[in-house]
Design an enzyme around this catalytic site. Structure first.
Site, PDB file in Angstrom:
ATOM      1  N   SER A 185     -47.571 -20.590  15.124  1.00  0.00           N
ATOM      2  CA  SER A 185     -48.861 -21.001  15.683  1.00  0.00           C
ATOM      3  C   SER A 185     -50.011 -20.052  15.382  1.00  0.00           C
ATOM      4  O   SER A 185     -51.161 -20.465  15.349  1.00  0.00           O
ATOM      5  CB  SER A 185     -48.724 -21.165  17.191  1.00  0.00           C
ATOM      6  OG  SER A 185     -48.294 -19.961  17.785  1.00  0.00           O
ATOM      7  N   HIS A 213     -46.227 -27.180  15.705  1.00  0.00           N
ATOM      8  CA  HIS A 213     -47.338 -27.239  14.740  1.00  0.00           C
ATOM      9  C   HIS A 213     -46.946 -27.925  13.431  1.00  0.00           C
ATOM     10  O   HIS A 213     -47.780 -28.037  12.526  1.00  0.00           O
ATOM     11  CB  HIS A 213     -47.860 -25.827  14.446  1.00  0.00           C
ATOM     12  CG  HIS A 213     -48.519 -25.226  15.647  1.00  0.00           C
ATOM     13  ND1 HIS A 213     -49.861 -25.384  15.923  1.00  0.00           N
ATOM     14  CD2 HIS A 213     -48.006 -24.504  16.677  1.00  0.00           C
ATOM     15  CE1 HIS A 213     -50.142 -24.767  17.048  1.00  0.00           C
ATOM     16  NE2 HIS A 213     -49.026 -24.230  17.530  1.00  0.00           N
ATOM     17  N   LYS A 244     -50.460 -31.942  20.029  1.00  0.00           N
ATOM     18  CA  LYS A 244     -51.137 -31.571  18.781  1.00  0.00           C
ATOM     19  C   LYS A 244     -51.265 -32.825  17.899  1.00  0.00           C
ATOM     20  O   LYS A 244     -52.191 -33.597  18.102  1.00  0.00           O
ATOM     21  CB  LYS A 244     -50.413 -30.399  18.135  1.00  0.00           C
ATOM     22  CG  LYS A 244     -50.343 -29.218  19.141  1.00  0.00           C
ATOM     23  CD  LYS A 244     -49.746 -27.978  18.596  1.00  0.00           C
ATOM     24  CE  LYS A 244     -49.392 -26.988  19.696  1.00  0.00           C
ATOM     25  NZ  LYS A 244     -50.459 -26.596  20.609  1.00  0.00           N
TER      26      LYS A 244
HETATM   27  N1  PMP Z   1     -44.665 -24.182  21.163  1.00  0.00           N
HETATM   28  C1  PMP Z   1     -45.547 -23.684  20.288  1.00  0.00           C
HETATM   29  C2  PMP Z   1     -45.040 -23.070  19.025  1.00  0.00           C
HETATM   30  C3  PMP Z   1     -46.915 -23.752  20.555  1.00  0.00           C
HETATM   31  O1  PMP Z   1     -47.798 -23.243  19.687  1.00  0.00           O
HETATM   32  C4  PMP Z   1     -47.348 -24.355  21.757  1.00  0.00           C
HETATM   33  C5  PMP Z   1     -48.821 -24.491  22.110  1.00  0.00           C
HETATM   34  N2  PMP Z   1     -49.711 -23.789  21.417  1.00  0.00           N
HETATM   35  C6  PMP Z   1     -46.403 -24.834  22.649  1.00  0.00           C
HETATM   36  C7  PMP Z   1     -45.064 -24.750  22.316  1.00  0.00           C
HETATM   37  C8  PMP Z   1     -46.812 -25.427  23.951  1.00  0.00           C
HETATM   38  O2  PMP Z   1     -47.286 -26.713  23.794  1.00  0.00           O
HETATM   39  P1  PMP Z   1     -48.289 -27.394  24.831  1.00  0.00           P
HETATM   40  O3  PMP Z   1     -49.617 -26.773  24.616  1.00  0.00           O
HETATM   41  O4  PMP Z   1     -48.255 -28.823  24.437  1.00  0.00           O
HETATM   42  O5  PMP Z   1     -47.771 -27.139  26.184  1.00  0.00           O
END
Ligand code: PMP
Length: 393
Positions: A185, A213, A244
């Site tokens: 991310s 992602h 996303k």
């Molecule tokens: N896993 C990863 C690798 C992420 O980057 C994120 C959010 N940036 C999440 C899980 C969490 O997802 P959410 O924002 O939908 O709760």
């Protein structure tokens, strides 16, 4: 007052930022115009920090599906699935996700964060050992902590280091849980998944891949890195988010292991929270169909990512990884990053500011996320603003 003492350093930093007129964590998008344009501080602004990879947040069919669900099923479920029952959409979405991946079953969670928290808290208990890539998302770390497993970090994207640590575990390696992400991310780099799978084949253990992602981004059908590399059968658990590429909110885990269903009965982040709202489920189901059929969107997304990556590289910026929808500009110095981020916003470009300790190796990042919905003109306009600001870094 002692309970608040821990906030003193934070408060001082915030005051410093206020004095500079910068509040990177309090941006308000006053109005959404398109998936890639909004009004911020009264100015039309290109949204290049939203993870809206396929641009589906304003898709008319997804909105219509959500509207129908809202009208006929209401605004919320008002409780957890364990205590208050499931709506038919919850189970349908689970079945559709399982079919999408060709896996046995799915559990959906109320956020992507909770998908990791819920899976790991239930799966990785005090007698278990997890090996996680050092750059894994906070939700993965938090899930492991909640479960109480022994946590071993291996060097980011380093299968040799993983192998070394598994070797040290001896017999325990066969039951260890390995945790990686498809696209990371922060820097936008991919896991060397083939090599990691080779290590898993050598030592045993289980593999969980967080495709937050990479879902919708990689693979012919958008199934992520596991699909692109033909490694679906090697991933014991695939975790993802609806927030996303799918343009909603929620998360999931798919698996072939029959025990997946038992996670429901032992996962506190699943049991003790309200289930996703009917509108969220309906828009996500519609978005999943579009994601699967969205080869043209993926092509457009990669063209845009390539264009921005090439533009920034030509300008001499130091980028975190080869082209991907996450493009991170590495900046030396937190203050420089803050000022740079502010200048971008003043010129109508909204991106993410990522600061240590949330970033790998303590660097500061100006993180852009590209969308299939960005026009070529918008990508060029973003590059033009970066060109204008080049001398300030
Ligand atoms: N896993 C990863 C690798 C992420 O980057 C994120 C959010 N940036 C999440 C899980 C969490 O997802 P959410 O924002 O939908 O709760």
């Amino acid at each position: 007052m002692a309970i608040f003492d821990k906030f003193k350093a934070l408060s001082a930093t915030r005051q410093q930022l206020d004095a500079l007129g910068i509040n990177p964590f309090g941006v308000q998008i006053e109005r959404i115009i398109t998936p890639t344009e909004g009004i911020i501080d009264g100015r039309p602004t290109i949204l290049a920090g939203t993870n809206n990879y396929l641009g589906l947040t304003l898709d008319p069919e997804c909105i219509a599906a959500a509207r129908t669900a809202l009208e006929f099923e209401g605004t919320g479920t008002t409780g957890s699935r364990m205590a208050n029952g499931s709506y038919s959409g919850h189970r349908k979405l689970e079945q559709e996700l399982a079919a999408f991946y060709g896996k046995r079953d799915t559990i959906i969670f109320s956020t992507g964060y909770q998908a990791n928290l819920g899976m790991l808290a239930a799966l990785a208990g005090p007698d278990d050992v997890v090996l996680l890539d050092a750059d894994c998302h906070a939700s993965i770390y938090d899930g492991c902590r909640l479960g109480g497993a022994e946590i071993i970090r291996f060097r980011h994207n380093n299968p040799e280091d993983l192998a070394k640590r598994l070797r040290r575990l001896g017999r325990r390696a066969a039951d260890a849980l390995i945790l990686v992400e498809g696209i990371y991310s922060m820097l936008g780099d991919r896991a060397p998944l083939k090599e990691i799978v080779d290590v898993k084949r050598e030592f045993g253990g289980y593999l969980m891949v967080d495709e937050a992602h990479s879902l919708g981004v990689l693979g012919e059908k958008g199934g992520g890195l596991v699909e692109e590399l033909g490694l679906l059968a090697d991933a014991d658990f695939i975790v993802g988010t609806f927030s996303k590429s799918l343009g909603g909110a929620g998360g999931f885990c798919v698996s072939d292991h029959v025990e997946l269903d038992l996670i429901r009965y032992s996962s506190r982040p699943y049991i003790f929270t309200a289930s996703p709202s009917p509108a969220t489920i309906a828009s996500t189901r519609c978005a999943l169909r579009k994601l699967e059929a969205g080869t043209h969107l993926r092509q457009r997304l990669h063209e845009n990512a390539e264009r921005l990556h090439t533009g920034l590289t030509k300008l001499g910026y130091k980028l975190g990884a080869p082209a991907s929808p996450v493009i991170a500009v590495v900046v030396e110095g937190t203050l420089e990053a803050l000022q740079f981020w502010k200048q971008l916003l003043h010129r109508g470009v909204y991106v993410n500011l990522m600061l240590p300790p949330a970033t790998p190796d303590g660097v500061s990042l100006i993180r852009c996320s590209v969308s299939a919905a960005h026009t070529t003109e918008q990508i060029d306009a973003v590059c033009a603003v970066f060109a204008e600001l080049r001398s300030s870094l």
